[in-house]
Each structure stands twice: as C-alpha cells, then as structure tokens.
Design an enzyme around this catalytic site. Structure first.
Site, PDB file in Angstrom:
ATOM      1  CE  LYS A 138      63.723  94.014 -23.056  1.00 48.29           C
ATOM      2  NZ  LYS A 138      64.417  93.081 -22.123  1.00 48.29           N
TER       3      LYS A 138
ATOM      4  CD  GLU B 112      56.205  77.962 -23.756  1.00 48.03           C
ATOM      5  OE1 GLU B 112      55.963  79.094 -23.320  1.00 48.03           O
ATOM      6  OE2 GLU B 112      56.897  77.750 -24.773  1.00 48.03           O
TER       7      GLU B 112
HETATM    8  P1  NAD Z   1      58.984  87.031 -21.817  1.00 49.61           P
HETATM    9  O1  NAD Z   1      57.858  87.278 -22.743  1.00 49.61           O
HETATM   10  O2  NAD Z   1      58.744  87.193 -20.372  1.00 49.61           O
HETATM   11  O3  NAD Z   1      60.217  87.981 -22.173  1.00 49.61           O
HETATM   12  C1  NAD Z   1      60.839  87.950 -23.448  1.00 49.61           C
HETATM   13  C2  NAD Z   1      61.502  89.290 -23.699  1.00 49.61           C
HETATM   14  O4  NAD Z   1      60.500  90.272 -23.886  1.00 49.61           O
HETATM   15  C3  NAD Z   1      62.347  89.809 -22.545  1.00 49.61           C
HETATM   16  O5  NAD Z   1      63.434  90.545 -23.090  1.00 49.61           O
HETATM   17  C4  NAD Z   1      61.392  90.723 -21.796  1.00 49.61           C
HETATM   18  O6  NAD Z   1      62.067  91.705 -21.035  1.00 49.61           O
HETATM   19  C5  NAD Z   1      60.620  91.329 -22.944  1.00 49.61           C
HETATM   20  N1  NAD Z   1      59.255  91.728 -22.670  1.00 49.61           N
HETATM   21  C6  NAD Z   1      58.324  91.088 -21.925  1.00 49.61           C
HETATM   22  N2  NAD Z   1      57.150  91.759 -21.973  1.00 49.61           N
HETATM   23  C7  NAD Z   1      57.337  92.819 -22.778  1.00 49.61           C
HETATM   24  C8  NAD Z   1      56.491  93.885 -23.231  1.00 49.61           C
HETATM   25  N3  NAD Z   1      55.230  93.984 -22.843  1.00 49.61           N
HETATM   26  N4  NAD Z   1      57.017  94.798 -24.081  1.00 49.61           N
HETATM   27  C9  NAD Z   1      58.296  94.702 -24.498  1.00 49.61           C
HETATM   28  N5  NAD Z   1      59.151  93.749 -24.077  1.00 49.61           N
HETATM   29  C10 NAD Z   1      58.669  92.813 -23.231  1.00 49.61           C
HETATM   30  O7  NAD Z   1      59.525  85.568 -22.158  1.00 49.61           O
HETATM   31  P2  NAD Z   1      60.687  84.769 -21.427  1.00 49.61           P
HETATM   32  O8  NAD Z   1      60.098  84.105 -20.221  1.00 49.61           O
HETATM   33  O9  NAD Z   1      61.883  85.614 -21.277  1.00 49.61           O
HETATM   34  O10 NAD Z   1      61.037  83.670 -22.538  1.00 49.61           O
HETATM   35  C11 NAD Z   1      60.430  82.443 -22.581  1.00 49.61           C
HETATM   36  C12 NAD Z   1      59.310  82.433 -23.607  1.00 49.61           C
HETATM   37  O11 NAD Z   1      59.847  82.720 -24.896  1.00 49.61           O
HETATM   38  C13 NAD Z   1      58.644  81.090 -23.737  1.00 49.61           C
HETATM   39  O12 NAD Z   1      57.254  81.281 -23.811  1.00 49.61           O
HETATM   40  C14 NAD Z   1      59.160  80.554 -25.051  1.00 49.61           C
HETATM   41  O13 NAD Z   1      58.346  79.624 -25.678  1.00 49.61           O
HETATM   42  C15 NAD Z   1      59.320  81.791 -25.852  1.00 49.61           C
HETATM   43  N6  NAD Z   1      60.261  81.570 -26.946  1.00 49.61           N
HETATM   44  C16 NAD Z   1      59.797  81.536 -28.228  1.00 49.61           C
HETATM   45  C17 NAD Z   1      60.675  81.266 -29.271  1.00 49.61           C
HETATM   46  C18 NAD Z   1      60.210  81.205 -30.697  1.00 49.61           C
HETATM   47  O14 NAD Z   1      61.051  81.332 -31.579  1.00 49.61           O
HETATM   48  N7  NAD Z   1      58.934  81.029 -30.970  1.00 49.61           N
HETATM   49  C19 NAD Z   1      62.008  81.052 -29.001  1.00 49.61           C
HETATM   50  C20 NAD Z   1      62.434  81.090 -27.684  1.00 49.61           C
HETATM   51  C21 NAD Z   1      61.549  81.367 -26.654  1.00 49.61           C
END
Ligand code: NAD
Length: 484
Positions: A179, A389
C-alpha cells in the site's frame, strides 16, 4: 503532462477497480494536477490478499520454487527497474518534491541494488541446516517463507522504502500486497510495470493505492501473515496495536530526531565535506527519517559550526524539484508544508535565533509547497524543535562541552534511528558512535548500506531492514527433530 491510470495491479494483472473513488496527484513544486489513479477499496484489498494467498499456497508456485529460480526473477526485476529508473525519479520528484538529483542518488540505485543483493543472498544463504542434537539425534532447521506480507510505505522515499520490504520478501518466497501513500502513487505504477516485465508470477505482488483507512484494513486483514510498516511513530503505534491483537509479526521503521555530532577536531571546510554533510543532515528537503537534525557543536567552535551550516544552506539552490540545479525542493504536500512552517514559528516563539531562513516563502517561489530552509542557533535540547520530528529542512545547533556531554545530549531523545559523528580521529569518532543510543550511526558521513542492518530503537521502531536481518523478517524457523 498528466498521467492517468484506470486500472489496479492486483495479483499481477491489470484489473478494473471495484469502486469509483480516485486519487488525484499534484505537483509539489507547482500545485498543478499531474495525474490520477484509482483509489483501491476494501474489496480490491480482499482480492489482492486472496491472490497472494493462492500464489503462496500453490504447491508448485513461487513459495516452493528454489531460491535460485526466484533469484533469477529478482535480477530481471532489477534490470527492468533500471530501464525505468529515470522515469521513476521524475515521477517522484514531481509528486513529493524530492530534487531530481537526489532522486537519482537514492531512488535510482537503491531499489535495484536491494533486488540484486537479496537475489545473491537467496542464492548463497542456505535455507536448511542440520544441528547436532542434545536430546535428539539431530534437528533439521528450515527457514520457511512467512506467508502473505502487507507492506505499508510512506511518501518520502517511496521506491527504496517499498523495496526494503519487497526484495527480501520475494527472495524468501513470500507474496506481498503493497500500500503506497496517496502522495506517491505514480511511481508505484512504474514499479508494477517493471514487476510484470520481469515475469513475476501471478498473485505474487499487488499494489493497492489508498490512505490510512485502507492501510488499517490491510494490516488487520485475516489473510495477512506479516506486516512491514514504514511511517510516523503515531502510525506505527496504531499498526503495532492492531498486530498485537492478532499476534501478527510486524516490523516498524518510524521517525527520528538524530544528532550530527561535530567533534572539536572535525573538518569544517565545505569544499571537502559539504556534500556529505548535506546528505547527512538536509537531504530530500529534510524529509528523511535518519537525518541528523540536531547539530551538536563544541562550544569552542560553536560560531564556526553555525557559519558552516549557514553557508551550506545558503549555498543550496531552492527551486522546482525537476530542475537539475535544485537542492531544496518543496514539501511533499500542503499539510506537510503547514506542519514544517508551524515548527519554524514555534522555534522563533521559543527564542531560538534564526541564522538563515525563518517564516514565510522562499524568495522567488510564489507557488508550490515551499518553506525556507532554516538554521536555528542557541537552541536548547529541551525545546520543542529539538525534541519533535519536524521532517523538513530545519536544523538546530546545540552547544556542548566535551565528548561525554555530546553523547549525553545525543541520547536525550525519544528517538534513536540515525546520526553521525564528524572527526579527524577515527578511533575517537568510533568511541562516540558506539556510545550513541541509535540503531545506526555514520562516521564523517551517513548513508544506509544495503548489506548492513538499518532500523531504530526507542520511538524509532522495532526490527531491522537491509542485510541478512532484512531477509530474516520474511522467514520463520521450523525445527524437525529426528530420532533416527
Ligand atoms: P504516516 O505514518 O502518516 O504514513 C505512512 C504510511 O502508513 C502511509 O502509507 C499511510 O497511509 C499509512 N498509515 C498511516 N496510519 C496507518 C494506520 N493506522 N494503519 C495502516 N496504515 C497507516 O507517515 P508519513 O507522514 O507518510 O511519512 C513520514 C514519516 O515516516 C516520518 O515520521 C518519517 O520519519 C517516517 N519514516 C521512517 C523511516 C524509517 O525507515 N525509519 C523511513 C522513512 C520515513
């Protein structure tokens, strides 16, 4: 130019969506509509999971193939990705604002490198071993594929973060439903095309574009055996709770607030270290989880460090992400721009000194989701901008007294994902890097390496991707005790 897709990639087939909802995609740099794709719904997810289950359980199918045979498909997949790499980089740059030059350094090389790395691991790492018994004659220990995988991916580095799950899952013999984030769906279609051209068998891979709700539906789906999530710490907690209730294995790659520790003997000449320093602290407009956004500066060289980072930021052109000259593009969405802008205002409110940047739009950028790349000095590690962050081009320089104090400040964080140590003395840098509480640290630079485990501690996540550890996420050990 707009790119519109009418079908979904479900179970390896281009399939009509079962609903009518669509996802519109906008250019982060111009705010113009650049494409649209179907929004998958719960029936599409059911179909994708069912196809993945059928493919996984096929007695002559993907999960039963020899690792060598699967590895050949992964290698072909890498070749097909390479053919589309420039188009993928362009699609990503338009969607999430990643400067095209950065996309060429991240999204072009990492995904095929991961496919080839895991193809090689599949060929060389045995999936069976015989262990001498203590109470039995011997035990055959088998590493079997875990089953149907749900992969949830964020928008910031979409292809690499998809591939950290997809490549090892495929190498292990799993099938997968991916997804992507609604912000970055156009590149996902190019990935699907590469998979199809490589001859990935039916059912093995599906892509279901959609938002949080669809992600939550997929994560809790009864047909899923394992979840791999990359995203925010809040999202990761919700996913972990859903998986806990189902006793479903989950890996979580979450947020970060890492420290870039400049030791007092560090080289600060930008001609020598500028590019490495930029990658470790500001790459992709600050929208990378591992960046060292808290810059720890020795008090005796504090002004020098502040001047160095000010020059680094001011020397980097802000502009349209698809322009080759751009080093700072826009934020990925209006929401993300508002979030970063509000942190800049909070920094100012809390008394941090704006060295460069600050509130408002960068000069000359009257459209697009831009913020001013910002350097704050005289920052205390207890303030909001040092603890939360921001996920944008915003750095805080924090003073310290002595290496021990630097480590103490670095470790005084809810997160523990990346970070870097900058020094002319490797053994001193190694001692500091070893004392930093974080899943990964770089010395005089920072980029993750496909062969070494990557992941976080504390609020940065659970589990590791990359390396043999990444493959182990998609395998389960089975012991067959033998008595004769
Ligand atoms: P997000 O958590 O809002 O969304 C990430 C993904 O998860 C999206 O596809 C979203 O639709 C899905 N999602 C969100 N809540 C969900 C739930 N409850 N159940 C299932 N799916 C869900 O994050 P974002 O804003 O898209 O991405 C940025 C974040 O990702 C930042 O906090 C960043 O640090 C983190 N990140 C971490 C890494 C790592 O490897 N540690 C790498 C890249 C980004």
């Amino acid at each position: 130019m707009t790119t519109n897709h009418s079908r979904l990639f479900i179970g390896g087939q281009w399939t009509d969506p079962t609903g009518n909802e669509r996802i519109d995609v906008y250019s982060a740099s111009t705010e113009e509509l650049i494409g649209s794709v179907p929004h998958a719904n719960s029936t599409d997810v059911d179909n994708a999971v069912a196809a993945a289950r059928r493919a996984f359980e096929d007695p002559t199918g993907w999960s039963r193939w020899t690792p060598d045979r699967r590895a050949d498909v992964l290698d072909r997949f890498a070749d097909e990705y390479d053919k589309r790499a420039e188009a993928i980089c362009y699609a990503i740059a338009r969607q999430n604002g990643m400067p095209i030059t950065v996309a060429r350094q991240l999204e072009a090389p990492y995904p095929p490198a991961l496919l080839r790395y895991y193809a090689n691991l599949a060929r060389t790492q045995p999936t069976e071993e015989i262990r001498p018994g203590i109470f039995v004659s011997n035990t055959l220990v088998r590493r079997e594929p875990v089953g149907v995988v749900a992969a949830i991916v964020p928008w910031n580095v979409p292809q690499t973060l998809t591939m950290t799950k997809l490549a090892p899952a495929l190498a292990a013999g799993c099938t997968i439903v991916i997804k992507p984030s609604p912000e970055t769906v156009l590149d996902a279609y190019l990935l699907a095309e590469a998979a199809a051209a490589a001859g990935l068998p039916d059912g093995v891979m599906s892509i279901v574009p959609g938002g949080r709700e669809l992600g939550a539906y997929l994560v809790s789906h009864p047909g899923v055996d394992k979840v791999a999530f990359t995203g925010s710490t809040a999202g990761g907690k919700a996913v972990a709770q859903a998986c806990a209730a189902l006793l479903r294995p989950v890996t979580l790659e979450l947020g970060g607030k890492s420290a870039a520790i400049i030791l007092d003997d560090a080289e600060l000449n930008l001609a020598a270290i500028g590019q490495s320093l930029f990658t470790a602290t500001l790459a992709n407009n600050g929208q990378v989880c591992f960046l060292g956004t808290r810059v720890l500066a020795p008090r005796a060289r504090y002004k020098e460090v502040v001047d160095c980072f000010a020059a680094l930021i001011e020397g980097a052109p802000v502009g349209d992400a698809v322009d080759d000259k751009t080093l700072f593009g826009p934020m990925a969405s209006a929401t993300q721009r508002d979030r970063v802008a509000s942190y800049i205002d909070i920094g100012i409110r809390d008394g941090a000194r704006v060295v460069t940047g600050g509130s408002g739009r960068p000069e000359g950028q009257d459209r697009g989701w831009f913020v001013k790349p910002t350097l704050f000095a005289d920052v205390d590690n207890t303030t909001v901008i040092s603890r939360e962050e921001i996920f944008g081009p915003v750095l805080s320089v924090i003073a310290y007294d002595g290496d021990e104090d630097a480590v103490k400040i670095a470790n005084d964080s809810d997160y523990g994902l990346g970070g870097s140590v900058w020094s002319a003395d490797d053994s001193r840098a190694l001692a500091v890097a070893s004392a930093v509480q974080s899943g990964t640290v770089g010395i005089n630079g920072y980029i993750p390496d496909p062969g070494a485990p990557f992941g976080g501690i504390k609020a940065s996540g659970i589990g590791r991707e990359f390396g043999p550890e990444g493959l182990a996420n998609y395998q389960q050990a089975k012991s067959i005790y033998r008595f004769s």
